[in-house]
Scaffold this motif. Structure first.
Motif, PDB file in Angstrom:
ATOM      1  N   LEU A 161       0.852  -1.198   0.024  1.00 48.54           N
ATOM      2  CA  LEU A 161       0.056  -0.038  -0.033  1.00 48.54           C
ATOM      3  C   LEU A 161       0.863   1.400  -0.018  1.00 48.54           C
ATOM      4  O   LEU A 161       1.963   1.257   0.362  1.00 48.54           O
ATOM      5  N   THR A 162       0.116   2.390  -0.355  1.00 50.50           N
ATOM      6  CA  THR A 162       0.863   3.663  -0.303  1.00 50.50           C
ATOM      7  C   THR A 162       1.141   4.032   1.104  1.00 50.50           C
ATOM      8  O   THR A 162       0.303   3.924   2.099  1.00 50.50           O
ATOM      9  N   LEU A 163       2.485   4.559   1.514  1.00 51.57           N
ATOM     10  CA  LEU A 163       2.867   5.044   2.834  1.00 51.57           C
ATOM     11  C   LEU A 163       2.493   4.024   3.909  1.00 51.57           C
ATOM     12  O   LEU A 163       2.356   4.334   5.187  1.00 51.57           O
ATOM     13  N   ALA A 164       2.972   2.813   3.603  1.00 48.42           N
ATOM     14  CA  ALA A 164       2.852   1.756   4.720  1.00 48.42           C
ATOM     15  C   ALA A 164       4.442   1.522   4.805  1.00 48.42           C
ATOM     16  O   ALA A 164       5.180   1.520   3.907  1.00 48.42           O
ATOM     17  N   ASP A 165       4.915   1.062   6.146  1.00 47.18           N
ATOM     18  CA  ASP A 165       6.162   0.992   6.431  1.00 47.18           C
ATOM     19  C   ASP A 165       6.524  -0.485   6.274  1.00 47.18           C
ATOM     20  O   ASP A 165       7.389  -0.894   7.214  1.00 47.18           O
ATOM     21  N   GLY A 166       5.682  -1.367   5.415  1.00 45.96           N
ATOM     22  CA  GLY A 166       5.687  -2.683   5.313  1.00 45.96           C
ATOM     23  C   GLY A 166       4.889  -3.068   4.310  1.00 45.96           C
ATOM     24  O   GLY A 166       4.350  -2.298   3.461  1.00 45.96           O
ATOM     25  N   TYR A 167       4.414  -4.407   4.453  1.00 50.27           N
ATOM     26  CA  TYR A 167       3.341  -4.968   3.925  1.00 50.27           C
ATOM     27  C   TYR A 167       2.686  -6.248   4.432  1.00 50.27           C
ATOM     28  O   TYR A 167       3.326  -6.305   5.561  1.00 50.27           O
ATOM     29  N   TRP A 168       1.917  -6.755   3.980  1.00 50.23           N
ATOM     30  CA  TRP A 168       0.958  -7.673   4.723  1.00 50.23           C
ATOM     31  C   TRP A 168       0.823  -9.115   3.763  1.00 50.23           C
ATOM     32  O   TRP A 168       1.150  -8.960   2.685  1.00 50.23           O
ATOM     33  N   ARG A 169       0.992 -10.144   4.490  1.00 48.31           N
ATOM     34  CA  ARG A 169       0.779 -11.326   3.790  1.00 48.31           C
ATOM     35  C   ARG A 169      -0.424 -12.251   4.504  1.00 48.31           C
ATOM     36  O   ARG A 169      -0.641 -12.109   5.707  1.00 48.31           O
ATOM     37  N   SER A 170      -0.963 -12.944   3.590  1.00 49.20           N
ATOM     38  CA  SER A 170      -2.044 -13.694   3.961  1.00 49.20           C
ATOM     39  C   SER A 170      -2.106 -15.051   3.062  1.00 49.20           C
ATOM     40  O   SER A 170      -1.644 -15.092   1.784  1.00 49.20           O
ATOM     41  N   THR A 171      -2.516 -16.253   3.549  1.00 50.79           N
ATOM     42  CA  THR A 171      -2.542 -17.285   2.885  1.00 50.79           C
ATOM     43  C   THR A 171      -4.152 -17.709   2.278  1.00 50.79           C
ATOM     44  O   THR A 171      -4.410 -18.520   1.708  1.00 50.79           O
ATOM     45  N   ASP A 172      -5.094 -16.728   2.791  1.00 47.13           N
ATOM     46  CA  ASP A 172      -6.455 -17.273   2.215  1.00 47.13           C
ATOM     47  C   ASP A 172      -7.389 -15.745   2.230  1.00 47.13           C
ATOM     48  O   ASP A 172      -8.556 -15.776   1.793  1.00 47.13           O
ATOM     49  N   LEU A 173      -6.494 -14.567   1.961  1.00 47.48           N
ATOM     50  CA  LEU A 173      -7.260 -13.274   1.563  1.00 47.48           C
ATOM     51  C   LEU A 173      -8.192 -12.497   2.765  1.00 47.48           C
ATOM     52  O   LEU A 173      -8.961 -11.863   2.431  1.00 47.48           O
ATOM     53  N   LEU A 174      -8.127 -13.671   3.714  1.00 48.46           N
ATOM     54  CA  LEU A 174      -8.890 -12.971   4.741  1.00 48.46           C
ATOM     55  C   LEU A 174      -8.144 -12.539   6.142  1.00 48.46           C
ATOM     56  O   LEU A 174      -8.761 -11.455   6.640  1.00 48.46           O
ATOM     57  N   HIS A 175      -7.029 -13.391   6.413  1.00 43.90           N
ATOM     58  CA  HIS A 175      -6.341 -12.993   7.658  1.00 43.90           C
ATOM     59  C   HIS A 175      -5.097 -12.385   7.106  1.00 43.90           C
ATOM     60  O   HIS A 175      -4.146 -13.349   6.599  1.00 43.90           O
ATOM     61  N   TRP A 176      -4.633 -11.146   7.803  1.00 44.54           N
ATOM     62  CA  TRP A 176      -3.497 -10.705   7.074  1.00 44.54           C
ATOM     63  C   TRP A 176      -2.397 -10.379   8.283  1.00 44.54           C
ATOM     64  O   TRP A 176      -3.000  -9.766   9.223  1.00 44.54           O
ATOM     65  N   GLN A 177      -1.228 -10.717   8.049  1.00 49.28           N
ATOM     66  CA  GLN A 177      -0.390 -10.474   8.958  1.00 49.28           C
ATOM     67  C   GLN A 177       0.570  -9.261   8.494  1.00 49.28           C
ATOM     68  O   GLN A 177       1.435  -9.403   7.457  1.00 49.28           O
ATOM     69  N   PHE A 178       0.971  -8.404   9.249  1.00 47.02           N
ATOM     70  CA  PHE A 178       2.050  -7.126   8.596  1.00 47.02           C
ATOM     71  C   PHE A 178       3.255  -7.747   8.886  1.00 47.02           C
ATOM     72  O   PHE A 178       3.670  -8.346   9.997  1.00 47.02           O
TER      73      PHE A 178
END
Length: 598
Positions: free
Chosen positions: A58-75
């Motif tokens: 995303l814009t202006l995020a100091d990292g990114y997110w990961r998910s294996t199911d498109l529902l639960h996201w881990q920064f």
């Protein structure tokens, strides 16, 4: 003692549904720190599937997110991150690598990773090569016609089936979108990683806004501001069959009508033709408005998805959130994005969806304009604001202390299945990240307002959830819903909306009677009029190129007039239009379908 009909449940962990905006830990901005303006935001989503997981930038995020199911996201917090918050990032999966490029007006790095789950990134090139022929005079107004602006701003990367790679870019209400073939395979032994990208072709202008023909490209709230030229930005391209779908955002991110358009061609660099069914992704009504500047991708089952940027605009013009919508292509090549009930709960499929199969759960909005009261409030920010489906109004508690409560009366027994708690950043006073920026609360339910049971408990949550969505493990038969505050990282406890989903008893409402539907003198506009349906919560005005392709939706609530002027039509295109009603029980059948001649 538990209230009759209510069942206790912890916070759902096996949830298979979601509601827009996405429930991720949006980061506090730092751009307006000097002005003292604090808010959480996320925009310009780039979704990409790499290996067995999905990644979200995303814009202006100091990292990114990961998910294996498109529902639960881990920064994921990168260890090596040469960006001070990338803007409108581009992604590409090629040669077993995940590439990441940020917007730039001057040379910046191009990164790659073969292990993004563990935040291991390397430089592919430390400085991108300058755009060939680009000129920079300090401001667009100082540039001459025909000048090529520097970049790439709002970049997009695409690898075709023949192995060739392409770059698309720009964000402007003066210049067009550009594209060029690039080479990512260069590896000069004497220059190493610093020279692994080059332009193969001269940048070509691919598309420009045409608001005189495309009604939906007009600027402003509901396309009402014709003084400002529309922006085209946020390029994204997909290949489906033998066609290339060059997507772009218009007319501007700071209004409800921010949308995704598409041009179609038979070559990655065009020529491209504006699709008559534009805008392809459009959500001007409801709680989460705006659907432009995102990405289109396939999941592990082959289903297509389109993401977009939701407009909040409470604290700052560019305060935004992220949305995800089902998408796809008809057999004749028409692209579609389904935003109907796009901010109600949707079911995440675990299989390839069939033709016409919807992800909508059928769980209806139970909280609209319902009575609300709170343990305390600040002046001008009453609890009634949490049921108006407007992210720019909010309840603010007198203090941000544990135990503050906010209670809704749903008006009678309802079957509640999910709740979304949308926080507002009012006098938040936070920037960047900190360990105490977490969201904790409890949801209680009651049938009589006296005996309560816990429906969901986030008292030990470890992440921030500005738009916390909770699918209950078991449906709760209740009349009253109570939010019990634990903690937020902001200085002020403020909630814009407490949205409750489920169903009331009884059959769905009858279809509304379509009174009239006519094109206006300016054929980019049409007026649709219907008869109100008693007890309706709202209506969906739906239109498209055929009765079985009503892909465009404008959601209206029943306390608004039973008429709507559509400003999103394209000149020279015939449309059909119909209206459906919805209430707390379900959705009606469609009204008669009317034709809007060009």
């Amino acid at each position: 003692m538990a209230a009759a009909g209510a069942r206790a449940a912890p916070a759902a962990t096996g949830a298979r549904t979601w509601a827009n905006p996405l429930d991720i830990d949006y980061r506090y901005n730092y751009e307006q720190m000097n002005q003292g303006i604090s808010y959480r935001t996320g925009a310009d989503p780039a979704f990409v599937r790499y290996g067995d997981a999905y990644y979200l930038f995303l814009t202006l995020a100091d990292g990114y997110w990961r998910s294996t199911d498109l529902l639960h996201w881990q920064f994921v917090q990168p260890d090596r991150w040469p960006f001070d918050g990338p803007v409108a990032p581009a992604t590409l999966v090629a040669d077993g690598k995940l590439f990441l490029m940020s917007s730039a007006m001057e040379p910046r790095p191009l990164l790659y990773s073969t292990d993004p789950a563990h935040s291991r990134w390397q430089f592919w090139t430390r400085l991108l090569p300058a755009v060939p022929g680009a000129v920079w005079a300090g401001h667009e107004s100082e540039m001459k016609p025909g000048d090529l602006p520097p970049g790439p701003w709002d970049p997009s990367l695409f690898r075709d089936e023949d192995g060739k790679t392409y770059l698309y870019w720009d964000s402007s209400n003066v210049f067009p979108l550009y594209g060029a073939q690039i080479d990512l395979a260069l590896d000069h032994a004497d220059e190493g990683e610093g020279k692994r990208m080059a332009f193969v072709t001269t940048p070509a202008a691919l598309l420009k806004a045409d608001p005189a023909t495309h009604g939906w490209e007009r600027f402003g709230q509901d396309h009402a501001d014709t003084r400002i030229a529309p922006f085209v930005e946020g390029a994204w391209i997909n290949r489906h069959g033998d066609r290339y779908y060059l997507q772009y955002a218009a007319p501007g991110t700071e209004y409800n009508v921010y949308a995704t358009g598409v041009y179609v061609g038979s070559n990655p660099l065009g020529p491209f033709t504006h699709a008559p069914y534009n805008p392809v992704g459009y959500k001007p009504g409801g709680f989460a408005t705006g659907a432009g500047h995102g990405s289109t991708f396939q999941d592990a089952h082959g289903n297509w998805w389109n993401s977009g940027t939701m407009w909040v605009g409470l604290n700052w013009t560019f305060e935004r959130r992220i949305e995800l919508f089902p998408a796809g292509f008809h057999a004749d090549g028409q692209m579609w994005v389904d935003t109907r009930f796009g901010d109600f709960p949707q079911r995440m499929p675990d299989h390839a969806l069939g033709e016409g199969e919807s992800t909508f759960t059928g769980w209806m909005l139970l909280s609209y304009r319902k009575s609300a009261h709170a343990s305390s409030q600040l002046p001008q920010h009453p609890p009634s604001a949490v049921t108006d489906e407007n992210p720019r109004t909010f309840w603010a508690a007198a203090s941000n202390t544990a135990g503050q409560t906010l209670t809704l009366d749903l008006g009678g027994p309802r079957t509640v299945r999910a709740v979304q708690v949308d926080y507002a950043d009012y006098r938040s006073g936070r920037y960047g990240d900190a360990p105490d920026i977490v969201t904790r609360f409890r949801l209680d339910g009651s049938a009589d307002g006296r005996r309560w049971t816990t429906l969901a408990d986030l008292s030990h949550e470890t992440r921030d959830r500005p738009n916390a969505y909770l699918e209950l493990d078991h449906p709760a038969r209740i009349r009253y819903l109570r939010y019990v505050h634990g903690h937020v990282g902001a200085r002020t406890l403020a909630i814009s909306d407490l949205r409750v989903f489920g169903n009331a008893d009884g059959p769905p409402p009858p279809a509304p009677v379509l009174v009239s539907a006519r094109r206006l003198a300016d054929t980019r506009d049409a007026e649709v009029v219907w008869q109100p349906v008693p007890g309706a919560v709202g209506y969906n005005v739906r239109w498209g190129l055929a009765a079985d392709r009503l892909h465009e939706t404008y959601q209206r609530f029943a306390d608004q007039p039973a008429r709507l002027t559509l400003h999103a039509l394209n000149k020279g295109v015939a449309y059909v239009v119909a209206v459906e009603a919805f209430d707390e029980r379900g959705v009606s059948t469609l009204s008669r379908v009317a034709t809007l001649q060009p």
